[in-house]
Scaffold this motif. Sequence first.
Motif, PDB file in Angstrom:
ATOM      1  N   ALA A  34      52.469  14.763  46.440  1.00 25.84           N
ATOM      2  CA  ALA A  34      51.436  13.801  46.051  1.00 25.84           C
ATOM      3  C   ALA A  34      51.756  13.139  44.711  1.00 25.84           C
ATOM      4  CB  ALA A  34      50.072  14.499  45.968  1.00 25.84           C
ATOM      5  N   TYR A  35      52.493  13.842  43.843  1.00 23.95           N
ATOM      6  CA  TYR A  35      52.813  13.316  42.509  1.00 23.95           C
ATOM      7  C   TYR A  35      54.292  13.550  42.223  1.00 23.95           C
ATOM      8  CZ  TYR A  35      47.740  13.424  41.816  1.00 23.95           C
ATOM      9  OH  TYR A  35      46.389  13.251  41.943  1.00 23.95           O
ATOM     10  N   ASP A  36      54.974  12.460  41.854  1.00 24.19           N
ATOM     11  CA  ASP A  36      56.382  12.573  41.483  1.00 24.19           C
ATOM     12  C   ASP A  36      56.725  11.446  40.512  1.00 24.19           C
ATOM     13  OD1 ASP A  36      59.009  13.255  41.253  1.00 24.19           O
ATOM     14  OD2 ASP A  36      59.601  12.597  43.267  1.00 24.19           O
ATOM     15  N   SER A  37      56.229  11.560  39.302  1.00 22.04           N
ATOM     16  CA  SER A  37      56.462  10.569  38.264  1.00 22.04           C
ATOM     17  C   SER A  37      57.171  11.237  37.090  1.00 22.04           C
ATOM     18  CB  SER A  37      55.145   9.957  37.781  1.00 22.04           C
ATOM     19  OG  SER A  37      54.469   9.302  38.842  1.00 22.04           O
ATOM     20  N   PRO A  38      58.020  10.502  36.382  1.00 20.84           N
ATOM     21  CA  PRO A  38      58.700  11.099  35.224  1.00 20.84           C
ATOM     22  C   PRO A  38      57.741  11.612  34.161  1.00 20.84           C
ATOM     23  CG  PRO A  38      59.729   9.016  35.846  1.00 20.84           C
ATOM     24  CD  PRO A  38      58.462   9.120  36.632  1.00 20.84           C
ATOM     25  N   VAL A  39      56.595  10.920  34.029  1.00 19.00           N
ATOM     26  CA  VAL A  39      55.611  11.322  33.030  1.00 19.00           C
ATOM     27  C   VAL A  39      54.248  11.452  33.702  1.00 19.00           C
ATOM     28  CG1 VAL A  39      54.548  10.810  30.803  1.00 19.00           C
ATOM     29  CG2 VAL A  39      56.896  10.060  31.261  1.00 19.00           C
ATOM     30  N   VAL A 456      56.717  18.123  39.834  1.00 16.65           N
ATOM     31  CA  VAL A 456      56.504  17.468  41.122  1.00 16.65           C
ATOM     32  C   VAL A 456      55.324  18.146  41.813  1.00 16.65           C
ATOM     33  CG1 VAL A 456      57.493  16.927  43.370  1.00 16.65           C
ATOM     34  CG2 VAL A 456      58.922  16.811  41.314  1.00 16.65           C
ATOM     35  N   GLY A 457      54.300  17.341  42.139  1.00 21.15           N
ATOM     36  CA  GLY A 457      53.059  17.912  42.655  1.00 21.15           C
ATOM     37  C   GLY A 457      52.958  17.921  44.162  1.00 21.15           C
ATOM     38  N   PHE A 458      52.793  19.108  44.728  1.00 19.14           N
ATOM     39  CA  PHE A 458      52.639  19.278  46.169  1.00 19.14           C
ATOM     40  C   PHE A 458      51.163  19.399  46.527  1.00 19.14           C
ATOM     41  CE2 PHE A 458      56.940  20.462  45.286  1.00 19.14           C
ATOM     42  CZ  PHE A 458      57.668  20.145  46.429  1.00 19.14           C
ATOM     43  N   ASP A 459      50.780  18.790  47.633  1.00 26.22           N
ATOM     44  CA  ASP A 459      49.401  18.817  48.119  1.00 26.22           C
ATOM     45  C   ASP A 459      49.171  20.125  48.875  1.00 26.22           C
ATOM     46  OD1 ASP A 459      47.053  18.464  49.746  1.00 26.22           O
ATOM     47  OD2 ASP A 459      47.220  16.307  49.456  1.00 26.22           O
TER      48      ASP A 459
END
Length: 474
Positions: A34-39, A456-459
């Motif tokens: 769900a989230y994969d941004s450098p910051v 890196v965010g997993f749902d």
Amino acid sequence: MMTPKKLLLFIGLGWSMMTFAQPSYLPSVRNFIAYDSPVIAFTHCILADVIALKAMPDQTVIVRNGKIAAIGEARNVPVPKEAQVIDCTGKSLLPGLVLMHEHMYYPAISVNPGYVHYKQLPVTFPKLYLACGATMIRTAGSVEPYSDLDLKRDIDLGKIAGPSMDVTAPYLEGKGSFAPQMHELSGPEEAKAFVNFWADEGATSFKAYNMLDKATLKAAIDAAHARGLKVTGHLCSITYREATDLGIDQLEHGFFAATDFIPGKKENQCISAADPLAGADPDGPAVKDLIQHLISHKVILTSTLAVLEGLAPSDTVYRPEVLDAMAPDTREMFLKYYSHSRRAQGNKTLEKDMRMEKMFSDAGGLLTVGTDPTGNGSVLAGYGSQRAIELLVREGFTPIEAIRIATYNGAKALGMEDRIGSIQVGRRADLVLVDGDISADIANIRRVQFVFKQGVGFDSRKLFENVKGQVGKF
């Protein structure tokens, strides 16, 4: 010279040899991200500070390139313009769970008395562990070692969704094992060769089991220590005191597997007892002396209360999600066979073990926690992991203390506390976002929303849903 297989395993190991590398995730894994941004900025969260043992309100945490870059009160931490912002109002931010008694297998039906078979579940169990918040696990004994080693490699490479893994070698077992999948060592020389072989293959820890004799365990411990690796144990023939004197690093199942208090036990003899702690008096000198002996030798304990609760008569209500997660034939088998395998003395044993674990921790011992998805089949990866943490609060710990046991203590046991296990600047961004205040109610551990590995965010919901109705099949 390294073979291509061993070179890949070496590249994947990483704990003390290398720094963590950010994997390149396959599309099949990205479906859960769900989230994969450098910051990334986590704003207004309730931060579980497992070092100070406090829940810190209205905190902001900045993650940059997979590491924690800044922490502080929301009003004092500027949010970078390029950051992806996650509003965590009313939510808790925990360190990723570091669980110490995990398996990638589950019990299959025993068709003959005394015959037990375990089935490897490399598809569903890694996802369940990650979904519950586990970002690092130790497998604590393998029945399919190459499956575990390759699974670890593929997770590290981003081919499979799952936690980072410390892969424990096949069991160090002696003659008379109840499980035909376990090799029976003939003695000290074979134990040494066994340790060196599996260390060469990529195993990063070892586990002694029920039927070893003292000489064989000593040889295995010395061989593992010579490689810079640790040995834990689920013992029977060897007492906790004897194993401590032999140099063991850790012991599993709290005090449930201690045969120190069984009357008439002889050296190198495994005695099966309906209640192994019947002869243990927590208020007496023998228990207190054993606890001090363990602590003075820096022996670590792993609590596995969920699997022990499953063997107690009091555990008769099953979490609906657990039954829904099982494949139909697995659920039928569990309800027909396994759910009836409780011990009449189970409640007493559980309560006494809980008290002794708390005494050990209060006296300064390092207590960790694990799931052990075996027993009567009621404990699944992920769901059982959360239950094991909940039971630590029933044992007498505060919610934040329980989270510390499940995070920082596990990292310390692995020698990785400078990289994972707490939310501090410079640590790897392994984080768990939970709906609700974890310090107010440990049951909020079941309300995991997102699990971050290296930022890196997993749902969590997607991971749980993906394996629904399949556990026990794959």
